[in-house]
Design an enzyme around this catalytic site. Structure first.
Site, PDB file in Angstrom:
ATOM      1  N   CYS A  14     -13.969  -0.249  -8.128  1.00 36.22           N
ATOM      2  CA  CYS A  14     -15.061   0.400  -7.393  1.00 36.22           C
ATOM      3  C   CYS A  14     -15.512   1.670  -8.103  1.00 36.22           C
ATOM      4  O   CYS A  14     -16.179   2.519  -7.519  1.00 36.22           O
ATOM      5  CB  CYS A  14     -14.646   0.690  -5.947  1.00 36.22           C
ATOM      6  SG  CYS A  14     -13.261   1.806  -5.807  1.00 36.22           S
ATOM      7  N   ASP A  30       0.855  -1.194   0.000  1.00 37.02           N
ATOM      8  CA  ASP A  30       0.000   0.000   0.000  1.00 37.02           C
ATOM      9  C   ASP A  30       0.890   1.242   0.000  1.00 37.02           C
ATOM     10  O   ASP A  30       2.022   1.209   0.473  1.00 37.02           O
ATOM     11  CB  ASP A  30      -0.923   0.010   1.232  1.00 37.02           C
ATOM     12  CG  ASP A  30      -2.164   0.866   1.018  1.00 37.02           C
ATOM     13  OD1 ASP A  30      -3.238   0.312   0.740  1.00 37.02           O
ATOM     14  OD2 ASP A  30      -2.046   2.113   1.128  1.00 37.02           O
ATOM     15  N   ASP A  89      -7.266  -4.484  -5.207  1.00 35.27           N
ATOM     16  CA  ASP A  89      -8.447  -3.705  -4.801  1.00 35.27           C
ATOM     17  C   ASP A  89      -8.094  -2.227  -4.815  1.00 35.27           C
ATOM     18  O   ASP A  89      -7.989  -1.589  -3.762  1.00 35.27           O
ATOM     19  CB  ASP A  89      -8.904  -4.163  -3.408  1.00 35.27           C
ATOM     20  CG  ASP A  89     -10.193  -3.484  -2.981  1.00 35.27           C
ATOM     21  OD1 ASP A  89     -10.922  -2.973  -3.863  1.00 35.27           O
ATOM     22  OD2 ASP A  89     -10.469  -3.459  -1.764  1.00 35.27           O
TER      23      ASP A  89
HETATM   24  N1  SAH Z   1      -8.594  -3.860   0.101  1.00 33.39           N
HETATM   25  C1  SAH Z   1      -8.760  -2.865   1.134  1.00 33.39           C
HETATM   26  C2  SAH Z   1      -9.257  -1.540   0.604  1.00 33.39           C
HETATM   27  C3  SAH Z   1      -8.364  -0.883  -0.444  1.00 33.39           C
HETATM   28  S1  SAH Z   1      -8.614   0.834  -0.592  1.00 33.39           S
HETATM   29  C4  SAH Z   1      -9.687  -3.434   2.215  1.00 33.39           C
HETATM   30  O1  SAH Z   1     -10.289  -4.481   2.014  1.00 33.39           O
HETATM   31  O2  SAH Z   1      -9.778  -2.819   3.275  1.00 33.39           O
HETATM   32  C5  SAH Z   1      -7.363   1.346  -1.659  1.00 33.39           C
HETATM   33  C6  SAH Z   1      -5.975   1.454  -1.042  1.00 33.39           C
HETATM   34  O3  SAH Z   1      -5.072   1.770  -2.097  1.00 33.39           O
HETATM   35  C7  SAH Z   1      -5.770   2.543   0.002  1.00 33.39           C
HETATM   36  O4  SAH Z   1      -5.307   1.969   1.181  1.00 33.39           O
HETATM   37  C8  SAH Z   1      -4.710   3.487  -0.591  1.00 33.39           C
HETATM   38  O5  SAH Z   1      -3.763   3.925   0.382  1.00 33.39           O
HETATM   39  C9  SAH Z   1      -4.026   2.587  -1.584  1.00 33.39           C
HETATM   40  N2  SAH Z   1      -3.403   3.222  -2.740  1.00 33.39           N
HETATM   41  C10 SAH Z   1      -3.895   4.223  -3.519  1.00 33.39           C
HETATM   42  N3  SAH Z   1      -3.070   4.455  -4.568  1.00 33.39           N
HETATM   43  C11 SAH Z   1      -2.034   3.575  -4.436  1.00 33.39           C
HETATM   44  C12 SAH Z   1      -0.869   3.308  -5.219  1.00 33.39           C
HETATM   45  N4  SAH Z   1      -0.615   3.985  -6.339  1.00 33.39           N
HETATM   46  N5  SAH Z   1      -0.047   2.325  -4.815  1.00 33.39           N
HETATM   47  C13 SAH Z   1      -0.306   1.624  -3.677  1.00 33.39           C
HETATM   48  N6  SAH Z   1      -1.397   1.838  -2.923  1.00 33.39           N
HETATM   49  C14 SAH Z   1      -2.247   2.802  -3.293  1.00 33.39           C
END
Ligand code: SAH
Length: 396
Positions: free
Chosen positions: A340, A251, A300
């Site tokens: 999403c 993340d 995700d």
């Molecule tokens: N799967 C998680 C929800 C994901 S939300 C669950 O079940 O709780 C999306 C996530 O992507 C967030 O935590 C955000 O910090 C991260 N994110 C956004 N852009 C990103 C990137 N370019 N690389 C890595 N993480 C990223």
């Protein structure tokens, strides 16, 4: 004269099909209506269609409270809240889960209102001017009907700008929530930061997908890559499903990863977790160059498309990330991939995943199609309420 919106001829059709939005372009004229007020929506002949709230600043100039000619007073709001609360009874197993969405805006007939429950606390969002003006009434009713220890507001969402509203965050009722609220989901323990976390703190919409996680049914899924892990929701379930599973959580947010580690610890599986901070696109490319491979990959990502203008670049993002994931999967491996973005339909998303597989030169089968948890209901008359879609693919 009561405040009224008169539609152009023919523009009543969506309302007759019980779609709850009136776009500004559909309006012929507005009589006596002020921003935020309750208005009658009438067809071009003046016939009553619906009662809603009005905001001339928004492209969605009115949202419908009711298609009946009934007052939208406190009793009306109470009845709508009771209906939404009651609708959760058959959906949520309260013995194992105490965090869920209680009100999902339009699809619970309360446009612009989000109510999420986290154990003894409630978090609310007010997305529009029409509900901003009814905020305290709604808070009092939620306090009365749910009796939480506290209600916290997280109206720090971009959509409020389109309504001419600024962010609003803080305690609305009762106690201030602790920095981490411990919730139970499917019997697992999670710490949720409702004050600073994403959305209202936790991705409640993924609950059923975490449960059904196809990787959990495959004994071979040992090395799992959880991309966009946030606070480790999928990681905890994956470890519980397979005693040999090891999960790399990736993340961009250090805070999210720290909480992911804590959540794995709460469920006695932190020793099987790895936590990698960085940009998913870069790190997946690096893994590819290093020749790494995984038994299962979960993708995700955040919403890549939040306006039609971003469709092209967003689809590129989905394609790239899925292409990299296909390349990183071992033969027989599983990809669990989500979008999403409401603007990306399920068939379009499937096409993008197909193109990614083709470019990665992998054959893949869809073994399950996933959607949002049922406490985030999809209203048939309001297709915009469907936003989360996922595919579970087995690669050859
Ligand atoms: N799967 C998680 C929800 C994901 S939300 C669950 O079940 O709780 C999306 C996530 O992507 C967030 O935590 C955000 O910090 C991260 N994110 C956004 N852009 C990103 C990137 N370019 N690389 C890595 N993480 C990223």
């Amino acid at each position: 004269m009561p405040p009224r919106i008169i539609l152009k001829p023919g523009k009543e059709k969506p309302l007759l099909a019980r779609h709850p939005w009136v776009f500004s372009g559909a309006i012929a004229r507005v009589e006596n209506a002020r921003a935020g007020e309750t208005v009658d929506v009438c067809d071009a002949t003046g016939r009553f269609l619906a009662r809603g709230y009005y905001n001339p600043q928004s492209q969605i100039a009115a949202r419908v409270w009711t298609f009946d000619d009934a007052p939208v007073d406190r009793d009306f709001l109470r009845a709508r809240l009771e209906r939404a609360i009651g609708a959760r009874d058959p959906l949520i197993d309260r013995a194992t889960t105490n965090a869920y969405r209680v009100v999902n805006a339009e699809s619970d007939f309360l446009p612009g209102v989000i109510v999420d429950r986290y154990a003894d606390f409630v978090v609310m969002q007010f997305l529009t001017l029409g509900v901003e003006t009814r905020k305290m009434e709604l808070v009092e009713l939620v306090a009365e009907l749910i009796a939480p220890r506290g209600i916290y507001e997280r109206s720090d969402v971009d959509v409020r700008e389109k309504e001419g509203l600024v962010s609003s965050v803080g305690v609305l009722y009762g106690e201030t929530p602790p920095d981490l609220i411990e919730i139970r989901e499917s019997g697992f323990r999670f710490g949720v930061d409702v004050k600073r976390g994403h959305k209202t703190g936790f991705y409640l919409d993924q609950r059923e997908n975490r449960r059904q996680l196809a990787v959990s049914r495959q004994p071979s899924a040992v090395e799992i890559l959880n991309v966009f892990s946030y606070t480790g929701g999928f990681a905890v379930y994956a470890c519980a499903a397979n005693k040999n599973a090891r999960v790399v959580n990736l993340d961009a947010s250090r805070d999210a990863l720290n909480l992911a580690r804590e959540n794995m610890r709460l469920n006695d599986c932190d020793a099987r977790g790895e936590f990698v901070e960085g940009d998913a696109f870069q790190i997946l490319r690096r893994y590819r160059d290093q020749g790494k491979s995984f038994d299962a990959i979960i993708l995700d990502p955040p919403k890549f498309v939040s306006a039609q203008a971003q469709l092209h670049s967003g689809l590129r993002g989905y394609k790239d990330i899925n292409l990299l994931a296909f390349k990183l999967l071992k033969p027989g491996g599983t990809l669990v991939t989500f979008s999403c973005s409401g603007q990306v339909s399920a068939p379009l998303f499937q096409t993008v995943v197909f193109q990614a597989a083709t470019d990665a030169r992998r054959d893949a089968h869809i073994i399950a199609k996933l959607s949002q948890a049922p406490d985030h209901p999809i209203l048939l008359a309001f297709p915009e309420s469907e936003y989360l879609k996922g595919l579970v693919c087995r690669v050859d």
